[in-house]
Design an enzyme around this catalytic site. Sequence first.
Site, PDB file in Angstrom:
ATOM      1  N   LYS A   1      -4.654 -10.251  -7.163  1.00 48.64           N
ATOM      2  CA  LYS A   1      -5.930 -10.486  -6.472  1.00 48.64           C
ATOM      3  C   LYS A   1      -6.974  -9.456  -6.890  1.00 48.64           C
ATOM      4  O   LYS A   1      -6.630  -8.328  -7.235  1.00 48.64           O
ATOM      5  CB  LYS A   1      -5.678 -10.571  -4.967  1.00 48.64           C
ATOM      6  CG  LYS A   1      -5.949  -9.368  -4.207  1.00 48.64           C
ATOM      7  CD  LYS A   1      -5.680  -9.495  -2.731  1.00 48.64           C
ATOM      8  CE  LYS A   1      -5.538  -8.048  -2.265  1.00 48.64           C
ATOM      9  NZ  LYS A   1      -5.722  -7.753  -0.902  1.00 48.64           N
TER      10      LYS A   1
ATOM     11  N   LYS B   1       0.814  -1.220   0.000  1.00 48.48           N
ATOM     12  CA  LYS B   1       0.000   0.000   0.000  1.00 48.48           C
ATOM     13  C   LYS B   1       0.844   1.265   0.000  1.00 48.48           C
ATOM     14  O   LYS B   1       0.444   2.276  -0.568  1.00 48.48           O
ATOM     15  CB  LYS B   1      -0.922   0.021   1.228  1.00 48.48           C
ATOM     16  CG  LYS B   1      -2.132  -0.881   1.095  1.00 48.48           C
ATOM     17  CD  LYS B   1      -3.188  -0.447   2.098  1.00 48.48           C
ATOM     18  CE  LYS B   1      -4.448  -1.248   1.978  1.00 48.48           C
ATOM     19  NZ  LYS B   1      -5.488  -0.747   2.896  1.00 48.48           N
TER      20      LYS B   1
ATOM     21  N   LYS C   1     -10.852  -3.875  -4.616  1.00 48.87           N
ATOM     22  CA  LYS C   1     -11.714  -2.709  -4.735  1.00 48.87           C
ATOM     23  C   LYS C   1     -10.978  -1.555  -5.381  1.00 48.87           C
ATOM     24  O   LYS C   1     -11.591  -0.660  -5.937  1.00 48.87           O
ATOM     25  CB  LYS C   1     -12.085  -2.204  -3.339  1.00 48.87           C
ATOM     26  CG  LYS C   1     -12.978  -3.056  -2.518  1.00 48.87           C
ATOM     27  CD  LYS C   1     -12.996  -2.413  -1.121  1.00 48.87           C
ATOM     28  CE  LYS C   1     -13.723  -3.214  -0.098  1.00 48.87           C
ATOM     29  NZ  LYS C   1     -13.361  -2.759   1.255  1.00 48.87           N
TER      30      LYS C   1
HETATM   31  P1  AMP Z   1     -10.665  -5.168   2.510  1.00 49.22           P
HETATM   32  O1  AMP Z   1     -11.462  -4.806   1.323  1.00 49.22           O
HETATM   33  O2  AMP Z   1      -9.199  -5.102   2.256  1.00 49.22           O
HETATM   34  O3  AMP Z   1     -11.086  -4.480   3.776  1.00 49.22           O
HETATM   35  O4  AMP Z   1     -10.930  -6.730   2.744  1.00 49.22           O
HETATM   36  C1  AMP Z   1     -12.024  -7.215   3.482  1.00 49.22           C
HETATM   37  C2  AMP Z   1     -12.044  -8.723   3.543  1.00 49.22           C
HETATM   38  O5  AMP Z   1     -12.198  -9.275   2.228  1.00 49.22           O
HETATM   39  C3  AMP Z   1     -10.779  -9.373   4.122  1.00 49.22           C
HETATM   40  O6  AMP Z   1     -11.140 -10.496   4.889  1.00 49.22           O
HETATM   41  C4  AMP Z   1     -10.023  -9.810   2.896  1.00 49.22           C
HETATM   42  O7  AMP Z   1      -9.170 -10.889   3.147  1.00 49.22           O
HETATM   43  C5  AMP Z   1     -11.158 -10.203   1.964  1.00 49.22           C
HETATM   44  N1  AMP Z   1     -10.754 -10.057   0.567  1.00 49.22           N
HETATM   45  C6  AMP Z   1     -10.427  -8.919  -0.085  1.00 49.22           C
HETATM   46  N2  AMP Z   1     -10.098  -9.168  -1.369  1.00 49.22           N
HETATM   47  C7  AMP Z   1     -10.215 -10.514  -1.538  1.00 49.22           C
HETATM   48  C8  AMP Z   1     -10.023 -11.405  -2.643  1.00 49.22           C
HETATM   49  N3  AMP Z   1      -9.635 -10.954  -3.836  1.00 49.22           N
HETATM   50  N4  AMP Z   1     -10.252 -12.724  -2.442  1.00 49.22           N
HETATM   51  C9  AMP Z   1     -10.670 -13.190  -1.231  1.00 49.22           C
HETATM   52  N5  AMP Z   1     -10.853 -12.409  -0.151  1.00 49.22           N
HETATM   53  C10 AMP Z   1     -10.642 -11.088  -0.300  1.00 49.22           C
END
Ligand code: AMP
Length: 343
Positions: A204, A121, A207
């Site tokens: 991966k 990041k 968002k």
């Molecule tokens: P975040 O959007 O970074 O706050 O992620 C929120 C949750 O979604 C966390 O548990 C991440 O591990 C999961 N997550 C985010 N992106 C992915 C992805 N591409 N595949 C699986 N889990 C994800």
Amino acid sequence: MTAAPASKFKPRVFSGIQPTNHLQLGNYLGAVKRFVELQEKGVETIYCIVDLHAITVWQDPQDLRRATRELTAGYIAAGLDPERSILFNQSQVPGHAQLAWIFNCVARVGWMNRMTQFKDKAGKNAENASLGLYAYPSLMAADILLYHATHVPVGEDQKQHLELTRDIAAKFNHDFGVDFFPLTEPVIEGAGTRVMSLRDGTRKMSKSDPSDASRINLTDDADTIARKFRKAKTDSEPLPESLAGLKDRPEARNLVNIYAALADTTPEAVIAEFAGKGFGVFKPALADLAVARLSPIAEEMKRLMADPAGIDRILGEGAERANAIAQPILDATYDIVGLIRSR
Ligand code: AMP
Ligand code: TRP
């Protein structure tokens, strides 16, 4: 959720998602869908919208409010019930920031320097990253340990942060000679723990990817979902007879995993069904399945978003219930550390 080793801590699930941009399919399959499954098992479940984590990188205040409400709507639309699960935004429970400070004094700089999410990041200009971004994992440990949570459902990318949470709990317990914080178990299970970009099977789904075609947003309509899967990058081979045949085909492997996670089955079962079929057959089947599963969620999110005051009320009630669990644990922590509370 695997059985935790016998311990004095009763099973309690905690997890959180940042209110940034829109929820995407990876968040749904890797996190929210698992949150719902754990709620349905009848364990105590606490799910947070981690707005204090979101502001470790710049957020426009108006967007932050919208994203907080939208994520709450997404939680509920996906099946979380504000009665059975505690749903709230982190900043409404002051104990998160307070415990994070104590953990900033427990965690070591060397531990933080090893965090790959910070490196990703912060990018090339780490000197210019916020101090909050650097301390992010310590706040995450506070989120979890403020409730003595025993299990944390997350996607694969959060594994390192959960190991750090255990390190912080162990060092605190050791330094103060107590058995106060549990060593939390990550719950990283199923085919959806690492959903990859639809444009590049080695990255991966995120968002924050600049390409909207790389991801499925939970707010996408049926046509958009179908088009994104149709255009998803693949190779030209048919699907193989066994999973081993997907070894060097990351894009194909990703679509099989997504199908399995959406259908509540295994990648092996998907291969058994589609072996020998080309993407001309598989992609439309995947798009239909995704639309069937995701469209009702998008519709319900829209309905909920029409009543922002109703969403804020749910967050307020959740925060009160969360605080009732957190406050005694924070008070006990202050006492262990030697901080006087005389009122
Ligand atoms: P975040 O959007 O970074 O706050 O992620 C929120 C949750 O979604 C966390 O548990 C991440 O591990 C999961 N997550 C985010 N992106 C992915 C992805 N591409 N595949 C699986 N889990 C994800
Ligand atoms: N760091 C997590 C992510 O980026 C979000 C998060 C914050 C979290 N606090 C948490 C996840 C506590 C689980 C438990 O996805």
